[in-house]
Motif scaffolding. Structure first.
Motif, mmCIF file in Angstrom:
data_model
loop_
_atom_site.group_PDB
_atom_site.id
_atom_site.type_symbol
_atom_site.label_atom_id
_atom_site.label_comp_id
_atom_site.label_asym_id
_atom_site.label_seq_id
_atom_site.Cartn_x
_atom_site.Cartn_y
_atom_site.Cartn_z
ATOM 1 N N ARG A 447 49.913 48.530 73.978
ATOM 2 C CA ARG A 447 49.728 46.998 73.647
ATOM 3 C C ARG A 447 48.516 46.839 72.869
ATOM 4 N NH1 ARG A 447 51.453 42.386 76.380
ATOM 5 N NH2 ARG A 447 50.020 40.632 76.371
ATOM 6 N N GLU A 522 52.032 30.873 70.767
ATOM 7 C CA GLU A 522 53.511 30.693 70.292
ATOM 8 C C GLU A 522 53.444 30.084 69.072
ATOM 9 O OE1 GLU A 522 52.580 30.119 73.386
ATOM 10 O OE2 GLU A 522 53.423 31.668 74.544
ATOM 11 N N LYS A 543 58.778 41.154 61.702
ATOM 12 C CA LYS A 543 59.139 40.415 63.086
ATOM 13 C C LYS A 543 59.951 41.574 63.983
ATOM 14 C CE LYS A 543 61.361 36.661 65.397
ATOM 15 N NZ LYS A 543 62.234 37.542 66.425
ATOM 16 N N LEU A 546 63.245 42.314 69.374
ATOM 17 C CA LEU A 546 63.277 41.918 70.682
ATOM 18 C C LEU A 546 62.337 41.062 71.476
ATOM 19 C CD1 LEU A 546 64.802 45.279 72.294
ATOM 20 C CD2 LEU A 546 66.170 43.411 71.419
ATOM 21 N N SER A 547 61.693 40.208 70.424
ATOM 22 C CA SER A 547 60.406 39.576 71.003
ATOM 23 C C SER A 547 60.020 38.585 69.832
ATOM 24 C CB SER A 547 59.219 40.522 71.012
ATOM 25 O OG SER A 547 57.986 39.777 71.353
ATOM 26 N N ASN A 548 59.824 37.353 70.520
ATOM 27 C CA ASN A 548 59.254 36.405 69.425
ATOM 28 C C ASN A 548 57.785 36.024 69.645
ATOM 29 O OD1 ASN A 548 61.930 35.840 68.733
ATOM 30 N ND2 ASN A 548 62.529 34.707 70.546
ATOM 31 N N ILE A 549 57.035 36.636 70.529
ATOM 32 C CA ILE A 549 55.704 36.306 70.545
ATOM 33 C C ILE A 549 54.789 37.705 70.002
ATOM 34 C CG2 ILE A 549 55.893 34.854 72.401
ATOM 35 C CD1 ILE A 549 55.375 37.135 74.469
ATOM 36 N N ALA A 550 55.464 38.150 69.251
ATOM 37 C CA ALA A 550 54.808 39.519 68.627
ATOM 38 C C ALA A 550 55.011 39.331 67.271
ATOM 39 C CB ALA A 550 55.142 40.662 69.280
ATOM 40 N N GLN A 561 52.241 46.933 66.031
ATOM 41 C CA GLN A 561 52.935 45.564 66.683
ATOM 42 C C GLN A 561 51.853 44.994 67.694
ATOM 43 O OE1 GLN A 561 56.649 45.987 68.362
ATOM 44 N NE2 GLN A 561 56.445 44.237 69.737
ATOM 45 N N GLU A 563 50.638 42.026 70.191
ATOM 46 C CA GLU A 563 51.266 41.034 71.076
ATOM 47 C C GLU A 563 50.319 39.530 70.914
ATOM 48 O OE1 GLU A 563 53.805 41.144 72.732
ATOM 49 O OE2 GLU A 563 54.170 43.424 72.264
ATOM 50 N N GLU A 565 49.557 36.957 72.642
ATOM 51 C CA GLU A 565 48.887 36.570 73.927
ATOM 52 C C GLU A 565 47.532 36.882 74.021
ATOM 53 O OE1 GLU A 565 49.521 36.601 78.787
ATOM 54 O OE2 GLU A 565 50.601 38.064 77.405
#
Length: 1438
Positions: A447, A522, A543, A546-550, A561, A563, A565
């Motif tokens: 992460r 976001e 992109k 399997l993720s829309n916030i990474a 990759q 994250e 957040e």
């Protein structure tokens, strides 16, 4: 293509492997263009390797001569498997952690302590060139230092790598090297302050992570300023991107910053109790990771080291405690309990009785109620009105954590500023500097967040600068050699950098989203998708599926990759203004926030207030990081960079464990392979014309002259390599493409093989012709000898016929003569035995008669002597009884007188002076009385009338009377024996009683002394105002006498130092010394310690000419007898003082004459003699002696203490011989064989350190002269043979050890010619030792390691037999020393070659050592020689 010709049978190639990344294989058949597979032999069997095209061929392996090369760019084939294998061989086989890769130093973390960073290693690398020494971090530091002083240009050392790869340790060793070679110009020791900054920054900036126990969580750039003379005059430190989030959150198995754990571990200290700290489990900011302790570290000692570093940098103890109070307050702030309230939990509050908040407020001196209110509330400005809005519990927790991070960040910044103030100089400005950059390496985790994004962005910038610098150096090399070259294409990561920092890049969009009132992570990610995927697709941005916030960024090292957040919160790093205002009101932390309004970047964050300006985006962490990174890049571009790439060999932190997968991953990330690729794209291999001519002379045609090397290379190289694109000629070097050196090596091996075949054919033909000639001449000779044999055989038959007649005649005569001789010999033998038997009978009769007569004479004499002894014993017994009765009467009288105090006072007058004289006089009187008694007994015996003559007429009657008298005499003798036994028992009882009375008498004397002192004290108290007149007490007389003796001794010393000169008056002065020594020795009986001490100093303080004229060991003999006399008196205090004074006097004399060889030998003789005497006469030695019961003196344990004290003193005196150690360089560099240098070409010479002043080189003649002087001085003092052998054994051992260590550190000494020279020099030293007879003490044996090292340089080093010979011969060398010498071996000519790695492995196996044990010198006190002129015979020797 020329490279395809190298794919032949037996060639080594590399094939991919899932576990080892690359494994070595061998071709079993030649490769032909068009084949679809290769037959390879692996360690586990044969395999078929598919080949689609020539580009799919596996990489070729380098020749064995290049295996373990210290520079990767020197490899013939530059590719990933070659680099990985070379690093693995050096790391595991040679234990070398450093390797050059062009301008880059690759450092592999060994996870072990290596002895390669000491002062002697720094001295070895100081002033040396990088190409002359093995790769080392000190070599890079020396190159930067020399370049700075020579070119007067600023330098930078960029150290990068993963967490745990050793970046911080490399930076510390670099700074330590600069501190040693560049001494501080000021008296405040600036280099010590520079080194003291390391423990402080490690405490507040380092923490334990999953990959590293001491990971730096910030980047730092230290500029070390140097003056005009190259000395350190100051330093400055800049930091980058402190990981403040670690203060409030730690992942599993990780820790917070070290300083928090150090404070909690030291909470029991008195000064730390006011901080109210508890166990680590009690604080939220230290117990999240679960790891409380790091194995092998002590937090208490680390805090003590940090405090000492603060003190060195000028931070006072009270300021240190203020710093610790702020850190403790941060821990207590994390424990503040925030509770939710309200119906929907939209409010929060802090209990007024919260203990943690109270401790926090007390430590910082702030209002606890205000702090509790503004943590749970915020102020808003709406329409010009101020509103207070409550916050939820989560928002309040975030505000609390933001405040903790802000305080720690401000404290970190203040500490760095304080360090810079302490390291800066005010007197003069630095002329140039060397910057050391210790920055985080490329990071990728499961992460990845905002910190990893900034770190990888910084590595992108550094990699771009590194690529351009390497390309620039390659370009300069080609221009300097005037080559016609094409531009080399290299991978430029400018697109990735533009994606991050360009217009509408990721940082711009992040700052824009931070300015939005309702910005979120976001929304920022959606803007990234729209900008870099939809409108303008970017090749380095992707992109996840399997993720829309990474999002994914394709960095130069790997694809990462991230994250999203927490990106916005970490970029804002916001703290509310109300909380800051409360802290500004505190006297303790107000200084941390003084410059916040003027310098926004000081805290690496921003303060949110109601007056938010439009330029708030300038205060974001991303903006500040870009700004500081740009300043760093400008600084690096203005300096000459030096690169150090740290590699982490495994994730288990095991010592010397190599994981190929992890290593290859880091090599790709740190840019080492990119350096290799840039070098391989041009001409990676380059040789000077002289080196190429020396190596490949067998391939060149024409004139074989070194002066025409360039012309010969230009003429013959096109014939060897037809493709002109594979090589290029420069001004001083010839350049080759990758793989061409391997081709030339194959051609050279083929040419040598053909030459060997031709030589073999010629030699075999010559041997066959010689054999034919020998067979031909052998045949002719056999024929000649056969004909001669037949002729001689015929002549012999004729001789035998004639001789047979002569033999028959002679035989008959011999038989008759032998019979006659046998009969005559038998007759003579019988006569001889008969006569012998008769003679022996007569002899036995005579012997028996003589024995009877002798026996009678002995018995009669024994009877007479026995009667005399009995009579004498009776007389002695009678005398003893009478004397015992008189002694008892006298004893009773003395006991009566002893009870009177006045009698004690009378006896004490002069008693202390005459006690020992009376004892000696009594012993003499007893001896004289015994002699008088013996004389009387003899006179009585002589006065007895002789027996009357026997009358012949009354012979029978006289005989009867004589028998009766004999019987009575025998009865009297028996009675005398009983009387003698009784006398012996009575004598023993009397002696015991006398000893008991003596002890009682001594006790009475001591009691009298105590009572007298008490009486004097009472008299003084009663007569305070009265003046008493009377005779001076005896002690006053003794004190006056002592003062008079001390003055007389001082005048004697002055007279000795001034007047002793010339041989004519030497005898007279010696007599005076003897008389004074006699005077002080006689005063031993007066119980005056000062006289004895004066005698000791008189023996020690003698001039050189006078001391050498005295008998050897005189001082030690006199001192020993003085100590023994004091010991026999029973006063243990005096004996102990005498022993200490003797050792002190000898040390002072040796220190005074430390530069005089003769005086050193003289006092070495005295101290050894005194040690042996005390050792042999100690109680332990006497207990082992069977005759101990005959000693008359009772010795105390003080002499035993002296025996224990003197061995260290003897060792200290022996250490004074070390300054006399000859120059070790003479054994290595003295060219005693003058013809050797001319016969082998260029003989290696020693390299001098830069800036050193040259002088005359030491020679073996000077070394032997120094040793001869030392041997003469020891011989003059008649030192024991064992002691001389031990001294020269120690000297030769130090010479051999120093020479061998110097040989192991110098590559220019490891050659065949230098080995022969060293062996000859050692033989000269051996011959000198044997000529002096010193070989018995092992002095010659200590030279064996150096002799074997010289032999190792001269023996063959190719076959297995050579390896066995080395193992059997070099028994005194360890396996590591042999491997080191073989690795440093340098060919001395074209006929010699380097030692291959296979041979080193072959010889790497077996090797043990013993030390001699010399017996002590046997010498007793009775053997001491004391001149009679001293008149000190009363000193006891028994």
């Amino acid at each position: 293509m020329a490279t395809l010709e190298l794919y032949r049978k037996g060639a080594s190639v590399w094939v991919p492997d899932p576990d080892e990344v690359w494994v070595s294989a061998q071709l079993l058949q030649d490769y032909k263009p068009g084949e679809k597979q290769l037959l390879l032999q692996l360690s586990n069997g044969n395999v078929h390797y598919p080949v689609g095209s020539p580009s799919d061929l596996p990489p070729l392996g380098n020749p064995d001569i290049l295996e373990g090369e210290n520079d990767l760019t020197a490899l013939s084939f530059l590719h990933e498997p070659a680099v990985l294998h070379n690093l693995q061989v050096r790391f595991l086989d040679y234990n070398n952690i450093y390797t050059y890769c062009g301008i880059v130093l690759v450092a592999i973390n060994p996870y072990d302590q290596l002895p390669i960073y000491g002062e002697e290693v720094i001295d070895a690398y100081s002033g040396q060139d990088m190409t002359d020494m093995e790769p080392h971090i000190f070599s890079v530091a020396e190159e930067a230092y020399r370049t700075m002083t020579r070119e007067e240009k600023n330098q930078s050392i960029i150290i990068s790598g993963e967490s745990g790869s050793g970046k911080t340790v490399s930076a510390k060793f670099t700074m330590r090297y600069f501190a040693v070679v560049g001494g501080a110009a000021q008296q405040t020791s600036v280099e010590e302050r520079v080194l003291a900054s390391n423990p402080i920054m490690e405490s507040i900036g380092n923490a334990k992570t999953t990959r590293n126990d001491n990971s730096s969580r910030f980047g730092k750039y230290i500029e070390i300023g140097f003056g005009r003379k190259g000395d350190i005059i100051g330093a400055n430190m800049r930091t980058y991107l402190l990981e403040k989030s670690r203060v409030v959150f730690q992942a599993s198995a990780e820790r917070n910053y070290h300083i928090f754990y150090q404070l909690c571990a030291s909470r029991e200290l008195p000064e730390m109790r006011s901080l109210r700290l508890g166990d680590l489990q009690c604080f939220r900011y230290t117990n999240q990771g679960g790891e409380m302790q790091i194995p092998g570290t002590d937090d208490v000692s680390d805090l003590e080291r940090t405090r000492n570093a603060f003190t060195i940098l000028g931070v006072q103890p009270d300021q240190q405690m203020e710093l610790f109070r702020i850190l403790s307050a941060v821990l207590h702030l994390g424990n503040v309990d925030i509770q939710a309230s309200g119906r929907s939990s939209d409010r929060s509050f802090i209990d007024a009785d919260d203990r943690s908040l109270a401790v926090f407020s007390k430590l910082l001196g702030v209002e606890g109620s205000q702090m509790a209110h503004w943590i749970c509330h915020r102020r808003l400005t709406v329409g010009g009105e101020m509103l207070v809005k409550p916050m939820t519990g989560q928002q309040a927790v975030e505000a609390r954590d933001a405040l903790a991070k802000h305080i720690y960040g401000q404290l970190f910044t203040w500490t760095v500023q304080r360090l810079n103030s302490a390291l800066s100089t005010q007197r003069r400005r630095a002329k140039s500097f060397i910057g050391v950059l210790d920055i985080y390496g490329f990071e990728t985790f499961e992460r990845n967040s905002f910190e990893q994004f900034c770190i990888n962005y910084a590595n992108e910038k550094l990699q771009q600068q590194f690529n351009r610098h390497v390309f620039h150096l390659e370009q300069e090399e080609y221009v300097r050699e005037e080559l016609a070259w094409n531009r080399i294409e290299f991978s430029d990561n400018q697109q990735c950098i533009s994606l991050i920092e360009g217009q509408l890049g990721m940082f711009d969009l992040l700052d824009e989203e931070c300015r939005m009132p309702k910005g979120s992570d976001e929304n920022w990610v959606r803007k990234l998708y729209d900008q870099h995927l939809t409108s303008k697709p970017h090749p380095h941005f992707r992109k996840p599926r399997l993720s829309n916030i990474a999002f994914i960024v394709l960095h130069f090292a790997d694809t990462v990759q991230y994250e999203c957040e927490g990106f916005l919160d970490k970029n804002r790093d916001t703290v509310f203004e109300e909380l800051i205002n409360i802290l500004k009101a505190s006297q303790l932390v107000a200084e941390l926030f003084q410059q916040q309004g003027n310098v926004p970047s000081a805290a690496n964050g921003s303060v949110r207030s109601e007056k938010r300006a439009t330029r708030e985006h300038k205060l974001t962490v991303g903006f500040q990081f870009r700004q500081s990174l740009q300043m760093l890049m400008d600084t690096l571009n203005s300096t000459t960079p030096h690169y150090v790439r740290c590699i982490k060999p495994n994730d288990l932190k095991e010592p010397f464990m190599f994981d190929p997968k992890r290593t290859v991953q880091q090599l790709r990330a740190c840019g080492v392979l990119e350096t290799i690729r840039i070098s391989a794209a041009g001409y990676p291999t380059r040789w000077t014309y002289e080196e190429f001519f020396s190596r490949y002379r067998v391939l060149l045609r024409g004139a074989q002259n070194q002066d025409q090397a360039q012309a010969s290379c230009r003429q013959n190289l096109p014939q060897l390599i037809p493709d002109p694109d594979q090589y290029c000629f420069g001004k001083t070097k010839v350049f080759f493409r990758a793989g061409q050196v391997a081709l030339l090596e194959r051609l050279r091996a083929e040419r040598l093989r053909i030459a060997a075949v031709i030589i073999q054919s010629q030699v075999r033909g010559w041997l066959a012709r010689i054999r034919y000639t020998k067979i031909f001449w052998a045949t002719v000779t056999i024929q000649r000898y056969t004909r001669g044999t037949l002729a001689r055989r015929l002549a012999l038959a004729l001789r035998y016929t004639k001789a047979a007649l002569v033999i028959q005649k002679t035989y008959r005569m011999v038989v008759v003569r032998q019979l006659f001789l046998m009969i005559r010999q038998a007759t003579i033998t019988i006569q001889a035995f008969t006569r012998g038997t008769l003679a022996r009978r007569r002899y036995r009769v005579l012997v028996a008669e003589r024995a009877a007569v002798l026996l009678q004479a002995r018995v009669r004499g024994w009877l007479v002597r026995k009667a005399y002894r009995q009579i004498r014993a009776a007389v002695v017994f009678m005398q003893c009884c009478i004397r015992r009765r008189a002694a008892k009467r006298e004893l009773q009288k003395l006991k009566t007188e002893a009870r009177s105090v006045e009698r004690f006072r009378e006896l004490n007058k002069g008693m202390e002076v005459k006690l020992m004289q009376l004892q000696l006089k009594a012993d003499q009187e007893v001896g004289e009385g015994c002699r008088v008694d013996e004389c009387k007994l003899k006179n009585q015996k002589l006065e007895k009338p002789p027996p009357a003559p026997v009358i012949s007429e009354k012979e029978v009657e006289d005989r009867r009377k004589a028998e009766e008298k004999a019987a009575q005499k025998i009865l009297q003798l028996k009675q005398v024996e009983h009387v003698h036994q009784a006398v012996s028992q009575a004598n023993a009882a009397l002696r015991a009683e006398l000893d008991e009375e003596r002890r009682k008498y001594q006790g009475l004397l001591r009691e009298f002394t105590r009572l007298e002192q008490r009486y004097d004290n009472l008299r003084d108290m009663s007569l305070l105002t009265e003046a008493t007149e009377g005779p001076t007490p005896p002690r006053s007389q003794l004190r006056n006498q002592r003062s008079q003796w001390e003055e007389e001794l001082e005048s004697l010393r002055r007279q000795l130092n001034q007047n002793i000169s010339g041989s004519s008056s030497a005898a007279h002065r010696q007599v005076e010394i003897y008389s004074k020594m006699n005077f002080y020795c006689n005063s031993l009986t007066n119980v005056t310690l000062s006289a004895v001490l004066s005698l000791l100093w008189l023996c020690a303080d003698i001039r050189v000419d006078t001391a050498l004229s005295l008998p050897p060991g005189l001082s030690a003999s006199v001192i020993f007898l003085c100590v023994r006399q004091a010991d026999c008196s029973g006063d243990q205090t005096r004996a102990r003082s005498l022993c200490g004074a003797a050792v002190t006097a000898m040390k002072a004399a040796l220190k005074k004459h430390i530069s005089d060889v003769d005086m050193t030998a003289l006092w070495l003789k005295n101290i050894c003699l005194l040690h042996d005497l005390l050792n042999q006469h100690s109680p332990k030695q006497r207990h082992r002696d069977t005759s101990a019961k005959h000693h008359r003196c009772h010795h105390s344990d003080d002499t035993t203490d002296a025996v224990d004290v003197l061995p260290p003193s003897t060792a200290a005196f022996t250490n004074h011989l070390i300054p006399l150690l000859p120059s070790v360089a003479a054994l290595l560099e003295s060219e005693t064989i003058s013809s050797l240098s001319g016969s082998v070409g260029k003989l290696p010479v020693s390299r001098k350190r830069a800036g050193s002043v040259g002088g005359d080189a030491p020679t073996m003649a000077s070394v032997l002269r120094e040793l001869g002087g030392l041997h003469t001085a020891m011989t003059h003092q008649t030192l024991a043979r064992t002691l001389m052998e031990q001294a020269f054994h120690q000297l030769t051992y130090l010479i051999c050890a120093s020479a061998l260590n110097s040989l192991l550190l110098r590559k220019d000494m490891c050659s065949w010619s230098r080995g022969m020279q060293i062996r000859y020099n050692v033989s000269l030293l051996e011959e000198w030792l044997r000529s002096r007879g010193l070989q018995a003490g092992g002095a010659v044996a200590t030279l064996e390691p150096l002799i074997q090292a010289a032999q190792l340089l001269q023996v063959g080093k190719k076959t297995e037999a050579d390896a066995r010979s080395i193992v059997e011969t070099c028994t005194a060398l360890s396996s590591q020393q042999i491997v080191k010498i073989l690795g440093l071996y340098t060919p001395y000519s074209d006929l010699d070659e380097r030692v291959t790695l296979n041979f080193i492995r072959m010889a790497f196996s077996l090797f043990p050592v013993t030390f001699p044990n010399l017996p002590p010198l046997v010498l007793s006190a009775e053997q001491l020689v004391i001149p009679d002129s001293l008149k000190i015979s009363f000193l006891r020797k028994a």
